[in-house]
Every structure is written in C-alpha cells, then in structure tokens.
Design a protein around this motif. Sequence first.
Motif, PDB file in Angstrom:
ATOM      1  N   ALA A  49       1.246  -1.239  -0.069  1.00  0.00           N
ATOM      2  CA  ALA A  49       0.036  -0.218   0.101  1.00  0.00           C
ATOM      3  C   ALA A  49       0.753   1.323   0.306  1.00  0.00           C
ATOM      4  CB  ALA A  49      -1.134  -0.549   1.042  1.00  0.00           C
ATOM      5  N   LEU A  50       1.804   1.123   0.571  1.00  0.00           N
ATOM      6  CA  LEU A  50       2.696   2.526   1.197  1.00  0.00           C
ATOM      7  C   LEU A  50       3.974   2.535  -0.638  1.00  0.00           C
ATOM      8  CD1 LEU A  50       3.908   4.993   3.063  1.00  0.00           C
ATOM      9  CD2 LEU A  50       5.667   2.678   3.130  1.00  0.00           C
ATOM     10  N   LEU A  51       3.814   1.004  -1.344  1.00  0.00           N
ATOM     11  CA  LEU A  51       4.790   1.504  -2.688  1.00  0.00           C
ATOM     12  C   LEU A  51       3.910   2.391  -3.494  1.00  0.00           C
ATOM     13  CD1 LEU A  51       7.743  -0.571  -2.155  1.00  0.00           C
ATOM     14  CD2 LEU A  51       7.461   1.985  -0.891  1.00  0.00           C
ATOM     15  N   ARG A  52       2.692   1.970  -3.145  1.00  0.00           N
ATOM     16  CA  ARG A  52       0.958   2.039  -4.565  1.00  0.00           C
ATOM     17  C   ARG A  52       1.745   0.526  -5.948  1.00  0.00           C
ATOM     18  NH1 ARG A  52       0.943   8.230  -5.824  1.00  0.00           N
ATOM     19  NH2 ARG A  52       1.064   8.846  -3.139  1.00  0.00           N
ATOM     20  N   ASP A  53       1.838  -0.065  -4.686  1.00  0.00           N
ATOM     21  CA  ASP A  53       2.364  -1.337  -5.853  1.00  0.00           C
ATOM     22  C   ASP A  53       0.317  -2.250  -5.861  1.00  0.00           C
ATOM     23  OD1 ASP A  53       4.769  -0.756  -7.046  1.00  0.00           O
ATOM     24  OD2 ASP A  53       5.690  -1.686  -4.719  1.00  0.00           O
ATOM     25  N   ARG A  54       1.002  -2.933  -6.907  1.00  0.00           N
ATOM     26  CA  ARG A  54      -0.103  -4.201  -6.715  1.00  0.00           C
ATOM     27  C   ARG A  54       0.129  -5.470  -6.296  1.00  0.00           C
ATOM     28  NH1 ARG A  54      -4.019  -4.173 -10.997  1.00  0.00           N
ATOM     29  NH2 ARG A  54      -2.761  -2.927 -12.324  1.00  0.00           N
ATOM     30  N   PRO A  55      -0.888  -5.950  -5.070  1.00  0.00           N
ATOM     31  CA  PRO A  55       0.092  -6.988  -4.810  1.00  0.00           C
ATOM     32  C   PRO A  55       0.340  -8.415  -5.951  1.00  0.00           C
ATOM     33  CG  PRO A  55      -2.708  -6.897  -4.337  1.00  0.00           C
ATOM     34  CD  PRO A  55      -1.519  -5.142  -5.096  1.00  0.00           C
ATOM     35  N   ALA A  56       0.602  -8.593  -4.918  1.00  0.00           N
ATOM     36  CA  ALA A  56       0.766 -10.343  -5.900  1.00  0.00           C
ATOM     37  C   ALA A  56      -0.940 -11.325  -5.935  1.00  0.00           C
ATOM     38  CB  ALA A  56       1.869 -11.141  -4.742  1.00  0.00           C
ATOM     39  N   PRO A  57      -0.457 -11.668  -7.102  1.00  0.00           N
ATOM     40  CA  PRO A  57      -2.407 -12.098  -7.180  1.00  0.00           C
ATOM     41  C   PRO A  57      -3.065 -13.556  -6.256  1.00  0.00           C
ATOM     42  CG  PRO A  57      -0.791 -12.358  -9.017  1.00  0.00           C
ATOM     43  CD  PRO A  57      -0.253 -11.598  -8.166  1.00  0.00           C
ATOM     44  N   HIS A  58      -0.883 -14.689  -5.925  1.00  0.00           N
ATOM     45  CA  HIS A  58      -1.572 -15.643  -5.151  1.00  0.00           C
ATOM     46  C   HIS A  58      -0.256 -15.340  -3.953  1.00  0.00           C
ATOM     47  CE1 HIS A  58      -3.694 -17.456  -8.444  1.00  0.00           C
ATOM     48  NE2 HIS A  58      -2.516 -17.059  -9.316  1.00  0.00           N
ATOM     49  N   GLY A  59      -0.380 -13.775  -3.348  1.00  0.00           N
ATOM     50  CA  GLY A  59       0.115 -13.856  -2.337  1.00  0.00           C
ATOM     51  C   GLY A  59       0.323 -15.196  -1.141  1.00  0.00           C
ATOM     52  N   PRO A  60      -0.646 -14.716  -0.928  1.00  0.00           N
ATOM     53  CA  PRO A  60      -1.154 -15.697   0.638  1.00  0.00           C
ATOM     54  C   PRO A  60      -0.278 -17.326   0.737  1.00  0.00           C
ATOM     55  CG  PRO A  60      -3.327 -14.632  -0.131  1.00  0.00           C
ATOM     56  CD  PRO A  60      -2.160 -14.429  -1.197  1.00  0.00           C
ATOM     57  N   GLU A  61      -0.131 -17.645  -0.829  1.00  0.00           N
ATOM     58  CA  GLU A  61      -0.343 -19.122  -1.068  1.00  0.00           C
ATOM     59  C   GLU A  61       1.454 -19.024  -0.473  1.00  0.00           C
ATOM     60  OE1 GLU A  61      -0.749 -20.801  -4.874  1.00  0.00           O
ATOM     61  OE2 GLU A  61      -3.238 -20.079  -4.803  1.00  0.00           O
ATOM     62  N   LEU A  62       2.164 -18.116  -0.474  1.00  0.00           N
ATOM     63  CA  LEU A  62       3.191 -18.054  -0.665  1.00  0.00           C
ATOM     64  C   LEU A  62       3.834 -19.267   0.267  1.00  0.00           C
ATOM     65  CD1 LEU A  62       6.335 -16.917  -1.511  1.00  0.00           C
ATOM     66  CD2 LEU A  62       5.803 -15.456   0.042  1.00  0.00           C
ATOM     67  N   VAL A  63       3.248 -18.233   1.665  1.00  0.00           N
ATOM     68  CA  VAL A  63       4.100 -19.070   2.953  1.00  0.00           C
ATOM     69  C   VAL A  63       4.331 -20.394   3.209  1.00  0.00           C
ATOM     70  CG1 VAL A  63       4.064 -19.269   6.112  1.00  0.00           C
ATOM     71  CG2 VAL A  63       3.846 -16.767   4.734  1.00  0.00           C
ATOM     72  N   ARG A  64       2.834 -21.329   2.558  1.00  0.00           N
ATOM     73  CA  ARG A  64       3.106 -22.806   2.272  1.00  0.00           C
ATOM     74  C   ARG A  64       3.830 -23.328   1.769  1.00  0.00           C
ATOM     75  NH1 ARG A  64      -1.405 -24.719   0.459  1.00  0.00           N
ATOM     76  NH2 ARG A  64      -2.547 -23.480  -0.597  1.00  0.00           N
ATOM     77  N   HIS A  65       4.180 -22.444   0.148  1.00  0.00           N
ATOM     78  CA  HIS A  65       5.185 -23.373  -0.981  1.00  0.00           C
ATOM     79  C   HIS A  65       6.425 -22.933   0.292  1.00  0.00           C
ATOM     80  CE1 HIS A  65       1.953 -23.576  -4.515  1.00  0.00           C
ATOM     81  NE2 HIS A  65       1.265 -23.163  -3.833  1.00  0.00           N
ATOM     82  N   LEU A  66       6.334 -22.570   0.714  1.00  0.00           N
ATOM     83  CA  LEU A  66       8.238 -22.269   0.946  1.00  0.00           C
ATOM     84  C   LEU A  66       8.370 -23.581   2.107  1.00  0.00           C
ATOM     85  CD1 LEU A  66       8.784 -18.133   2.166  1.00  0.00           C
ATOM     86  CD2 LEU A  66       9.575 -19.508   0.181  1.00  0.00           C
ATOM     87  N   ASP A  67       7.391 -23.735   3.243  1.00  0.00           N
ATOM     88  CA  ASP A  67       7.815 -24.401   4.246  1.00  0.00           C
ATOM     89  C   ASP A  67       7.476 -25.773   3.708  1.00  0.00           C
ATOM     90  OD1 ASP A  67       8.287 -21.856   5.188  1.00  0.00           O
ATOM     91  OD2 ASP A  67       6.356 -22.204   6.502  1.00  0.00           O
ATOM     92  N   SER A  68       6.540 -25.797   2.686  1.00  0.00           N
ATOM     93  CA  SER A  68       6.164 -27.119   2.533  1.00  0.00           C
ATOM     94  C   SER A  68       6.615 -27.789   1.023  1.00  0.00           C
ATOM     95  CB  SER A  68       4.473 -27.676   3.161  1.00  0.00           C
ATOM     96  OG  SER A  68       3.484 -27.058   2.727  1.00  0.00           O
ATOM     97  N   PHE A  69       5.657 -26.967   0.069  1.00  0.00           N
ATOM     98  CA  PHE A  69       6.310 -28.126  -1.107  1.00  0.00           C
ATOM     99  C   PHE A  69       7.237 -27.735  -1.759  1.00  0.00           C
ATOM    100  CE2 PHE A  69       1.195 -26.513  -0.247  1.00  0.00           C
ATOM    101  CZ  PHE A  69       1.140 -27.176  -1.733  1.00  0.00           C
ATOM    102  N   ILE A  70       7.582 -28.460  -2.256  1.00  0.00           N
ATOM    103  CA  ILE A  70       8.455 -28.350  -3.638  1.00  0.00           C
ATOM    104  C   ILE A  70       8.318 -28.398  -5.378  1.00  0.00           C
ATOM    105  CG2 ILE A  70       9.943 -30.289  -4.400  1.00  0.00           C
ATOM    106  CD1 ILE A  70      10.070 -31.882  -1.732  1.00  0.00           C
ATOM    107  N   HIS A  71       8.782 -27.724  -5.901  1.00  0.00           N
ATOM    108  CA  HIS A  71       9.027 -26.708  -7.200  1.00  0.00           C
ATOM    109  C   HIS A  71       9.551 -28.129  -7.863  1.00  0.00           C
ATOM    110  CE1 HIS A  71       5.292 -24.090  -6.554  1.00  0.00           C
ATOM    111  NE2 HIS A  71       6.063 -23.963  -5.527  1.00  0.00           N
TER     112      HIS A  71
END
Length: 371
Positions: free
Chosen positions: A57-79
């Motif tokens: 919000a401060l930088l007036r950027d567009r939020p990531a479309p799948h941002g809420p999924e990041l934590v799960r993918h960092l900790d448990s998913f394998i790409h």
Amino acid sequence: MALGLWCVCEEPPTHLQQAVLLREHLSRGRPPLRLTGVTALQLLDLPVPRGRSWVTALLRDRPAPHGPELVRHLDSFIHLAWDTARFHSRLPQLRISRSHGLPTVLGSWLAHLVDPVEALVVAAPMLDPWAITATLDALLSRGPLPRAVVATPTWTAPPPSRAPVHGVTRSSSGNLSTGGPSNPASKRGESAPLSRPRRSEPVVPVTYTPEIVRALLEPLPLTSHGVRAVSRALGRTAPRTWSPMETLVRLIVVAAGFPAPVMNVTVRTPYGTRHLDLGWEEEMVAVEFNGQVHSTDHAAYKDEMHRLEVLRDLGWAVRVLVYDDLVDPRRRGEWLTWLSRRLGPPRPRRTRRSSSPRARTRPSARDESEA
C-alpha cells in the motif's frame, strides 16, 4: 515420501533436503527434472521475502495475485520443472510445471536447478513487487553462480530395470551425500556429494548483471505475469544491496521523493573499512537498518555503537532504523523529516490511481508475526 527413497541422518531432513533427494530420485531412469520456483531460490540462498500488505500500500504497488499461498509453498511444497517430457506425480506436496528452457545452475548440495531468473518468474505470482526487487537485488549483488554449459538436460531411455534405491547419509560436515546400502563408501562412513554434475555437463561461473537478466527474460513469453513483474522489478534494483530490508528502506526513500542513495557506501576509518547501508556521499548522510541480530547479539550491539560514533566523528550524519520505524506512519514520518533537513525537500510525488487496496496505517497480525 516416494517408493525407493530413504534417508539416514541424525535429524529428519529439512524441507529443502527432501526436495533435493526427491528430485534426484524422480530423475533416475526418467527424463531429468530440475528444481524451480521458490524451492530453487531457497537452494540458491536468495531471499524470498514474505508479503507485507502495508509495504504494498505504501509503495502503491499491485499485490501479488497468489500472495497468500507463499508461506505454504516456502515451508512444505516442492517445485519441479520438466524439459523434455511431461511429468506427473500423485505426491500432494509436488508442483510440477514445464520449464522455459533457460540454463541449469547448481545450488546447495549440487542440486540441478533452473536458472534463477526462470525460478523468479515462476515464483513471481506469489511475491509482492518489492519482494521481487529484493530477490533481484540479492542476485545482482552476489558472486558468480555455477552454470552448466548445456542449456537443457538430455535423456536417453535406459533399459528396463528394477526401481532404483536412493539413499543419503550425513557426513561430519553436515553435507548431504548419496550412497545405497550396497555402496562400500557408505558403510565406511564416507560420503560423496549429492546430485553431482555429470562429466558431459561442464560448469562455468556466471555473475549476473541487469544486462544478463534482460537477455534471459527476452525469450520468455511477454504475456506471462511473472515475466512482466520481473521486468518491472529489474528497473528498481540497485547494486551492492545485501539484504531485503536494505531494499525496502531504499524503495521507501525513493518513493518519498528523495534522490536514490548509494548502497553500502565504503568508508575508511581509523578502525578499518566500514559500510553504510544507504548513503549520500556528497552530503555525508546515511541511513542504517538494524535487524534482530543487533538486539540479540550483545557483541554485535557493542561493535555497532562504536562504529556509529566513529562515523559521526568523521562528519557523517547517521540515522539508525528498526522495523517499527518503517511500519509506523508517525515514526516513519520522523526519520523522513530528518532526511529532508539534510538532503533538502523531497520531490513532489506524482499522484496516480493506486492499483492496490486502500493503504492500511498499521500492519496486520500476519505482518507483525513475519517481521
């Protein structure tokens, strides 16, 4: 985790160790796979900052479309990514996609990864714009990475055989190593590097520059959200940026209308060479960000206090910031006002329609837990 995959070590393997082992296992007797996305970025020791809504919000950027999924993918998913033949798996923690065909680099434990630019393009839908910039800053500010000369893996179908058995032991140095039960070296407690490069794939060191990143983005589909996001973030990078929080402070300063600082300015003092996180050399003004290490390590704290006094004795005006100075609007306004008294008034900020939801003055509970 998968049939034929086993691991012997003092502690359960970490998420990234499991990723390296599983890639090695699934590539036996099949077209070889490479690790990609956030998994590859972590194995390259590149930062993958988690989303902070107040920053967007401060930088007036567009939020990531799948941002809420990041934590799960960092900790448990394998790409994983395939190059020569489509690959499917029923393992729920796997995400398998087609590679864009950029060169192979070697990460931790010599795991075969897609190029970090490709990995960032894959991860971009889960990363806020400032986080993509921070990852690029780290990539452009680090030393060379080992890249395989052959751009994409080659594969020849092997004769039918029994399913391979893949093992791992932990050496005294803590490195992963391969060796099945019939391997004499493993019985003696010796170890060999995991996912060692093939002799047919010579490795050359590559130091990433903005020009190299642009060249790697060139053949990728322009309509891809990840390609567009990484291209935009590349225009906001700065050399010699050594941490994501340095990136964030710089972006806040520039967004406020101040001239772009020089990152990690080198200053010679009677006590040796020192570096200032953000500096304006002509005005002898600097901003330092102190993370958690300065509050938990007493020796680091004492060294920091002495370093600041030496710099101030040399004529530098130094402002030290912590996380709350960034997120709290009142405290943020105070140090930006301090900066304006030394650099002059900031340029008026261009008014444009914000592409993000209305700015929140305070971080959410999730933001505070991730700080």
